[in-house]
Design an enzyme around this catalytic site. Structure first.
Site, PDB file in Angstrom:
ATOM      1  N   HIS A  96       0.848  -1.188   0.000  1.00  0.00           N
ATOM      2  CA  HIS A  96       0.000   0.000   0.000  1.00  0.00           C
ATOM      3  C   HIS A  96       0.886   1.242   0.000  1.00  0.00           C
ATOM      4  CE1 HIS A  96      -3.429  -2.608   1.726  1.00  0.00           C
ATOM      5  NE2 HIS A  96      -3.569  -2.457   0.415  1.00  0.00           N
ATOM      6  N   ALA A  97       0.674   2.093  -0.983  1.00  0.00           N
ATOM      7  CA  ALA A  97       1.606   3.177  -1.279  1.00  0.00           C
ATOM      8  C   ALA A  97       1.835   4.116  -0.103  1.00  0.00           C
ATOM      9  CB  ALA A  97       1.087   3.962  -2.480  1.00  0.00           C
ATOM     10  N   ARG A  98       0.789   4.428   0.628  1.00  0.00           N
ATOM     11  CA  ARG A  98       0.862   5.454   1.673  1.00  0.00           C
ATOM     12  C   ARG A  98       1.583   4.993   2.930  1.00  0.00           C
ATOM     13  NH1 ARG A  98      -5.644   5.343   2.325  1.00  0.00           N
ATOM     14  NH2 ARG A  98      -5.905   3.329   3.365  1.00  0.00           N
ATOM     15  N   GLU A  99       1.892   3.707   3.013  1.00  0.00           N
ATOM     16  CA  GLU A  99       2.487   3.145   4.225  1.00  0.00           C
ATOM     17  C   GLU A  99       4.008   3.265   4.158  1.00  0.00           C
ATOM     18  OE1 GLU A  99       0.665  -0.746   4.400  1.00  0.00           O
ATOM     19  OE2 GLU A  99      -1.353   0.134   4.456  1.00  0.00           O
ATOM     20  N   ARG A 151      -3.314   4.782  -1.911  1.00  0.00           N
ATOM     21  CA  ARG A 151      -3.183   3.405  -1.431  1.00  0.00           C
ATOM     22  C   ARG A 151      -2.869   2.415  -2.557  1.00  0.00           C
ATOM     23  NH1 ARG A 151      -5.688  -0.206   2.614  1.00  0.00           N
ATOM     24  NH2 ARG A 151      -6.602  -2.040   1.650  1.00  0.00           N
ATOM     25  N   ARG A 169      -5.964  -6.828  -2.550  1.00  0.00           N
ATOM     26  CA  ARG A 169      -7.248  -7.475  -2.854  1.00  0.00           C
ATOM     27  C   ARG A 169      -7.177  -8.178  -4.214  1.00  0.00           C
ATOM     28  NH1 ARG A 169      -7.294  -5.902   1.573  1.00  0.00           N
ATOM     29  NH2 ARG A 169      -8.953  -4.883   2.771  1.00  0.00           N
ATOM     30  N   HIS A 222       2.921  -3.978   6.717  1.00  0.00           N
ATOM     31  CA  HIS A 222       1.945  -2.908   6.483  1.00  0.00           C
ATOM     32  C   HIS A 222       1.961  -1.938   7.661  1.00  0.00           C
ATOM     33  CE1 HIS A 222      -0.662  -4.716   3.148  1.00  0.00           C
ATOM     34  NE2 HIS A 222       0.189  -5.693   3.425  1.00  0.00           N
ATOM     35  N   SER A 223       1.160  -0.911   7.561  1.00  0.00           N
ATOM     36  CA  SER A 223       0.838  -0.057   8.699  1.00  0.00           C
ATOM     37  C   SER A 223      -0.589   0.465   8.480  1.00  0.00           C
ATOM     38  CB  SER A 223       1.825   1.120   8.798  1.00  0.00           C
ATOM     39  OG  SER A 223       1.595   2.089   7.794  1.00  0.00           O
ATOM     40  N   TYR A 224      -1.284   0.797   9.557  1.00  0.00           N
ATOM     41  CA  TYR A 224      -0.848   0.829  10.932  1.00  0.00           C
ATOM     42  C   TYR A 224      -1.853   0.066  11.783  1.00  0.00           C
ATOM     43  CZ  TYR A 224      -4.501   4.435  11.189  1.00  0.00           C
ATOM     44  OH  TYR A 224      -5.697   5.112  11.106  1.00  0.00           O
ATOM     45  N   GLU A 296       1.152  -5.255  10.924  1.00  0.00           N
ATOM     46  CA  GLU A 296       0.681  -3.871  10.850  1.00  0.00           C
ATOM     47  C   GLU A 296       1.471  -3.081  11.893  1.00  0.00           C
ATOM     48  OE1 GLU A 296      -1.458  -2.469   8.828  1.00  0.00           O
ATOM     49  OE2 GLU A 296      -2.630  -4.086   7.928  1.00  0.00           O
TER      50      GLU A 296
END
Length: 363
Positions: A96-99, A151, A169, A222-224, A296
């Site tokens: 996920h890009a924003r993480e 994301r 997904r 991942h986060s968070y 996470e």
């Protein structure tokens, strides 16, 4: 909302201020890799090339494919090549890009393994580590350049205003099930078919074709939320070997807490979150990895995806402690150095903590 008697609570009270502070820090970042700021994909890839070149007996760079925008999907294999019968651990970040914390943590781990290799000689003799810091480089760059909380990937869809697929997904096991969407404007858009994205397809192809690799442990970072998740994410039933999975997960959570006191919850995806179908951890478990988990990372919502860069190193330190704990238990189990009832006795003595708050779209 209070004027309408709607109960609510803040997860992140001033997101705009946090983004502004993050921008100030990143504007001062070095042109070479460090762990005091968040770096762009070019710097991350250059670091991989440089550190592998410095340790040719331990590291090898492998390109497993290219993204939609033709960025390299660059992986580093780390291990002592003298041992031919080794167990394999896969670690990926940046789905996920924003993480942003996840490429930072995975590169920190790579740096530890190679530049402090004597300290980890036992691990390097026993395991091969396959680590890819950014499995969604297009989205990652877009989150730096345009939309910080992006994301998804950056592939075209039937809606010109809604690009990208949620890569978590897009895996085939449980694809199109609950917790995914057929709407290309949704953050959890699953794509038009399993493995429609070159990024997910490249991972599937590389792992599937590595027939001589003894895959044992799959970790996607991942986060968070500060949780360690096991399958399944696409259904509420638990895997038949759930107790075995919890042995490693609890060992990791305990090791993490010892570093900085950070507490992690442990459980299957659907014990802590809502279902999320088509995830990479479910696919890995179904594809032959005995042990498959999603980490996470920090925090639990104060900063969320905007984790300050001064938390990169402590987050990395505790995450690496958790992964080492998993690897050491795995080594004991696979070498049959424990009693047959090890897993059941440890599980029985541990209280399973179930989250009471459902948080959407972390996993």
């Amino acid at each position: 909302m209070s004027s309408y008697d709607i109960e609510y609570k803040y997860k992140t009270k001033d997101l705009g201020r946090i983004i502004q502070e993050e921008d100030k820090v990143n504007a001062k970042r070095a042109a070479v890799m460090d762990w005091t700021s968040y770096h762009r994909i070019e710097t991350i890839h250059q670091f991989l090339d440089d550190v592998a070149a410095e340790h040719p007996n331990l590291a090898e760079i492998i390109s497993i494919g290219n993204s939609t925008e033709n960025r390299d999907l660059k992986l580093i294999k780390i291990g002592n090549s003298k041992n031919e019968t080794k167990l394999a651990i896969w670690i990926d970040g940046g789905i996920h890009a924003r993480e942003w914390i996840t490429p930072a943590v995975t590169t920190w781990i790579i740096n530890q393994l190679l530049n402090n290799s004597a300290q980890y000689a036992d691990l390097l003799n026993a395991f091969d580590f396959y680590i890819i810091p950014s499995t969604n480089p297009d989205g990652y760059e877009y989150s730096h350049e345009t939309t910080r909380l992006w994301r998804k990937t950056r592939s075209l869809t039937t809606n010109k205003d809604c690009l990208g697929v949620d890569p978590n997904r897009n895996y085939i096991h449980g694809w199109s099930g609950p917790g995914s969407s057929d709407d290309p404007c949704s953050e959890i858009f699953r794509g038009y078919a399993p493995f429609s994205e070159p990024e997910t397809r490249a991972m599937k192809d590389f792992i599937g074709k590595s027939v001589n690799v003894n895959w044992q442990l799959y970790l996607t970072i991942h986060s968070y939320s500060q949780v360690i998740l096991s399958p399944w994410g696409y259904k509420y039933e638990l895997p038949d070997d759930y107790k075995d999975l919890m042995v490693l997960a609890y060992a990791a959570a305990e090791a993490i807490k010892k570093v900085h006191g950070t507490e992690y919850e442990v459980g299957a995806v659907t014990e802590i979150f809502e279902p999320g179908s088509g995830g990479s951890d479910d696919w890995a478990k179904a594809s032959g990895f005995k042990y498959s988990y999603t980490y996470e990372l920090r925090d639990t919502g104060e900063h969320g995806f905007e984790l300050p860069s001064d938390q990169i190193i402590p987050t990395s330190e505790e995450t690496w402690a958790g992964i080492q704990a998993m690897a050491k238990v795995l080594l004991k189990v696979t070498n049959h150095k424990v009693q047959n009832n090890y897993a059941s006795s440890l599980f029985a003595s541990t209280t399973l903590v179930i989250a009471t708050t459902i948080i959407k779209y972390m996993y």
